[in-house]
Design an enzyme around this catalytic site. Structure first.
Site, PDB file in Angstrom:
ATOM      1  N   GLY A  55     -24.391   1.965   4.260  1.00 20.66           N
ATOM      2  CA  GLY A  55     -23.521   2.574   3.251  1.00 20.66           C
ATOM      3  C   GLY A  55     -23.999   2.227   1.857  1.00 20.66           C
ATOM      4  N   LYS A 104       0.861  -1.184   0.000  1.00 20.99           N
ATOM      5  CA  LYS A 104       0.000   0.000   0.000  1.00 20.99           C
ATOM      6  C   LYS A 104       0.894   1.229   0.000  1.00 20.99           C
ATOM      7  CE  LYS A 104      -4.546   0.339   0.308  1.00 20.99           C
ATOM      8  NZ  LYS A 104      -5.545  -0.600  -0.235  1.00 20.99           N
TER       9      LYS A 104
HETATM   10  P1  NAD Z   1     -18.031   4.849  -1.428  1.00 20.98           P
HETATM   11  O1  NAD Z   1     -17.262   6.022  -0.926  1.00 20.98           O
HETATM   12  O2  NAD Z   1     -18.530   4.835  -2.821  1.00 20.98           O
HETATM   13  O3  NAD Z   1     -19.302   4.606  -0.467  1.00 20.98           O
HETATM   14  C1  NAD Z   1     -19.244   4.671   0.928  1.00 20.98           C
HETATM   15  C2  NAD Z   1     -20.638   5.114   1.387  1.00 20.98           C
HETATM   16  O4  NAD Z   1     -20.716   5.032   2.815  1.00 20.98           O
HETATM   17  C3  NAD Z   1     -20.976   6.554   1.022  1.00 20.98           C
HETATM   18  O5  NAD Z   1     -22.231   6.627   0.396  1.00 20.98           O
HETATM   19  C4  NAD Z   1     -20.981   7.273   2.380  1.00 20.98           C
HETATM   20  O6  NAD Z   1     -21.896   8.375   2.429  1.00 20.98           O
HETATM   21  C5  NAD Z   1     -21.433   6.154   3.287  1.00 20.98           C
HETATM   22  N1  NAD Z   1     -21.162   6.336   4.703  1.00 20.98           N
HETATM   23  C6  NAD Z   1     -20.070   6.890   5.287  1.00 20.98           C
HETATM   24  N2  NAD Z   1     -20.219   6.888   6.631  1.00 20.98           N
HETATM   25  C7  NAD Z   1     -21.401   6.281   6.887  1.00 20.98           C
HETATM   26  C8  NAD Z   1     -22.098   5.958   8.086  1.00 20.98           C
HETATM   27  N3  NAD Z   1     -21.606   6.242   9.295  1.00 20.98           N
HETATM   28  N4  NAD Z   1     -23.297   5.345   7.983  1.00 20.98           N
HETATM   29  C9  NAD Z   1     -23.822   5.035   6.765  1.00 20.98           C
HETATM   30  N5  NAD Z   1     -23.204   5.339   5.608  1.00 20.98           N
HETATM   31  C10 NAD Z   1     -22.006   5.948   5.669  1.00 20.98           C
HETATM   32  O7  NAD Z   1     -17.101   3.571  -1.141  1.00 20.98           O
HETATM   33  P2  NAD Z   1     -17.222   2.111  -1.776  1.00 20.98           P
HETATM   34  O8  NAD Z   1     -16.270   1.996  -2.898  1.00 20.98           O
HETATM   35  O9  NAD Z   1     -18.644   1.760  -1.945  1.00 20.98           O
HETATM   36  O10 NAD Z   1     -16.600   1.246  -0.579  1.00 20.98           O
HETATM   37  C11 NAD Z   1     -17.376   0.938   0.565  1.00 20.98           C
HETATM   38  C12 NAD Z   1     -16.562   0.085   1.530  1.00 20.98           C
HETATM   39  O11 NAD Z   1     -16.154  -1.106   0.844  1.00 20.98           O
HETATM   40  C13 NAD Z   1     -15.274   0.725   2.033  1.00 20.98           C
HETATM   41  O12 NAD Z   1     -15.020   0.260   3.343  1.00 20.98           O
HETATM   42  C14 NAD Z   1     -14.208   0.184   1.084  1.00 20.98           C
HETATM   43  O13 NAD Z   1     -12.926   0.188   1.678  1.00 20.98           O
HETATM   44  C15 NAD Z   1     -14.726  -1.222   0.890  1.00 20.98           C
HETATM   45  N6  NAD Z   1     -14.273  -1.867  -0.349  1.00 20.98           N
HETATM   46  C16 NAD Z   1     -14.544  -1.317  -1.551  1.00 20.98           C
HETATM   47  C17 NAD Z   1     -14.119  -1.959  -2.725  1.00 20.98           C
HETATM   48  C18 NAD Z   1     -14.439  -1.405  -4.086  1.00 20.98           C
HETATM   49  O14 NAD Z   1     -14.263  -2.154  -5.064  1.00 20.98           O
HETATM   50  N7  NAD Z   1     -14.915  -0.186  -4.217  1.00 20.98           N
HETATM   51  C19 NAD Z   1     -13.392  -3.162  -2.639  1.00 20.98           C
HETATM   52  C20 NAD Z   1     -13.142  -3.718  -1.373  1.00 20.98           C
HETATM   53  C21 NAD Z   1     -13.592  -3.056  -0.236  1.00 20.98           C
END
Ligand code: NAD
Length: 347
Positions: free
Chosen positions: A181, A80
Site C-alpha cells: 500500500g 466513531k
Molecule cells: P490511502 O487511501 O491514502 O492509501 C491506501 C493505499 O492502499 C492506496 O494506494 C490503495 O491503492 C492501496 N491498496 C488498496 N488495496 C490494496 C491491496 N490489496 N494491495 C496493495 N495496495 C492496496 O490510505 P492511507 O491514509 O495511506 O492509510 C493506509 C492505512 O493506514 C489504512 O489502513 C488506514 O486506516 C491506516 N491509517 C492511516 C492513518 C492516516 O493518518 N492516514 C492513521 C492511522 C491508520
C-alpha cells in the site's frame, strides 16, 4: 440484531442513531468509552449493505479508538461516526450540517473528524453547526498530509524498536522491507525507510503509485498477491485491514510485521498465530497512533513540532508492549490490549 447485546459485547457506552428526513442523513455515532476524556474518532461514509453492518463497524472502530488513545497516553476516549451512503454520489452539505447538529447536541461527549470517505470540506460543513470537529480548514489535520506523515513517522520509529528487539541493533541500513500500500502513509513510510538505507519491495493495486515509489526511492515492485511471500526482514502493511489471516500468515517469510494499516489481524487469534510462528508483531493501534496523536495535539492548541515530539513516544510504548509480552508470555497483540485495559481500569 440485538443492539444492547451487541453494545455489551463491545463494551460500548452509548450508541446514537441519527436520521433526518430533510437532509436524508442516516448515521450512527458510537461513543465507546469516555473514562479518559471525550470520545475522539473520525466519521466514515460508506455504502453499507445493511444497517447491522454499519452498527458493527461503528462499534468495532470506536473500541479501537479507545484502545489507541489509552496506550498513547492521550486524554481522550474512543468514538466513531458512520454515515450510511455512497461517498462518491450521496454527499451533500445538508447531510454534514445535519450530522453537525447531532454532534453538537452531544455537548462534547464526541468529537468527529475525517475518516474513510470523508474530507476537509465535509468537516467544514459539520463545523457550521458544531465546534466538536477536527480536520477542518486551517487545522493540522487538514488534507490529511501532515497527519499521514506523522502516522508514517510513528511507524518508522516502531520499526526501529522492533528491529532492535529482533536483531539486537536498530540499524536499518541493508534491511529489506516489504511495504503493502503506497497511499499517503505508505509513501511517507517509504521515504523515511529509503533515507535510512533500507531496500524496499513494494506493492499497490494502483500502478501509478508503484511507479512513483520506484522512481523516488529505487524500490523493487512485487505483484499484489505476492507481497506476503516476499523474502524480507519486515513486512509493513499500509493498505487494508484483515490482511493477517489463515491464508497470508503461512506465506510470510519476515521476522517482523510492523505497518500503518488499521485492524491488521483478521481475528484476535491471528496475533497468537504470528507469535507462535516466531514473527514479532508491532500491534497496529500502538504503532499507527501518530495520526491520532497529531489530532489530539491540534485540539490542545499545540503546533506541528510539538506533535512530532509527541509522536516520538510511540517508540518507548512499543518497547513496553514487547516487554509485557515477554514478562507475561503472551502475544504482543494481547499485551497491547492489557496495557490499554490497565490504563482504562485506573482512570
Ligand atoms: P490511502 O487511501 O491514502 O492509501 C491506501 C493505499 O492502499 C492506496 O494506494 C490503495 O491503492 C492501496 N491498496 C488498496 N488495496 C490494496 C491491496 N490489496 N494491495 C496493495 N495496495 C492496496 O490510505 P492511507 O491514509 O495511506 O492509510 C493506509 C492505512 O493506514 C489504512 O489502513 C488506514 O486506516 C491506516 N491509517 C492511516 C492513518 C492516516 O493518518 N492516514 C492513521 C492511522 C491508520
Amino acid at each position: 440484531m440485538f443492539i444492547l447485546d451487541e453494545m455489551e459485547q463491545f463494551q460500548c457506552e452509548q450508541l446514537v442513531f441519527c436520521q433526518d428526513p430533510s437532509s436524508g442523513l442516516r448515521a450512527i455515532i458510537a461513543i465507546h468509552n469516555t473514562k479518559l476524556g471525550p470520545a475522539l474518532g473520525g466519521c466514515r461514509m460508506w455504502k453499507y449493505a445493511t444497517e447491522e453492518q454499519a452498527v458493527t463497524d461503528a462499534l468495532r472502530l470506536a473500541k479501537g479508538m479507545t484502545y489507541k488513545a489509552a496506550v498513547s497516553g492521550l486524554p481522550f476516549g474512543g468514538g466513531k461516526a458512520v454515515i450510511i451512503g455512497n461517498p462518491n454520489t450521496d454527499k451533500t452539505m445538508a447531510k454534514f450540517r445535519s450530522l453537525g447538529q447531532f454532534v453538537q447536541k452531544l455537548q462534547g461527549r464526541y468529537i468527529t473528524g475525517i475518516d474513510l470517505g470523508t474530507t476537509v470540506q465535509d468537516m467544514d460543513w459539520v463545523n457550521i453547526e458544531s465546534e466538536y470537529v477536527t480536520d477542518i480548514t486551517g487545522s493540522l489535520g487538514a488534507f490529511g498530509e501532515f497527519t499521514a506523515e506523522m502516522t508514517a513517522y510513528g511507524v518508522f520509529l516502531g520499526i526501529k524498536a522492533s528491529v532492535g528487539k529482533v536483531y539486537g541493533s536498530e540499524l536499518l541500513k541493508g534491511k529489506t522491507i516489504a511495504v503493502q500500500g503506497l497511499g499517503k502513509v505508505g509513501y511517507f513510510l517509504c521515504r523515511y525507510l529509503h533515507e535510512a538505507g533500507v531496500q524496499l519491495v513494494v506493492s499497490d493495486i494502483n500502478a501509478d503509485r508503484v511507479k512513483k515509489v520506484l522512481n523516488a526511492f529505487g524500490a523493487r515492485p512485487a505483484a499484489v498477491d505476492d507481497i506476503f511471500g516476499e523474502a524480507c526482514d519486515i513486512f509493513a502493511p499500509c493498505a487494508l485491514g484483515g490482511i493477517l489471516n489463515d491464508q497470508t500468515i503461512p506465506q510470510l517469510k519476515c521476522k517482523i510485521v510492523a505497518g500503518g494499516a488499521n485492524n491488521q489481524l483478521a481475528e484476535d487469534r491471528h496475533g497468537e498465530a504470528l507469535h507462535s510462528s516466531g514473527i514479532l508483531y508491532a500491534p497496529d493501534y500502538v504503532i499507527n497512533a501518530g495520526g491520532l496523536i497529531t489530532t489530539a495535539v491540534d485540539l490542545g492548541g499545540f503546533d506541528a513540532p510539538y506533535a512530532k515530539r509527541r509522536v516520538e513516544r510511540i517508540y518507548p510504548t512499543i518497547n513496553s508492549v514487547f516487554q509485557l509480552s515477554e514478562t507475561l508470555s503472551i502475544c504482543t497483540a494481547a499485551a497491547a490490549d492489557r496495557m490499554a485495559e490497565q490504563v482504562l481500569a485506573k482512570a
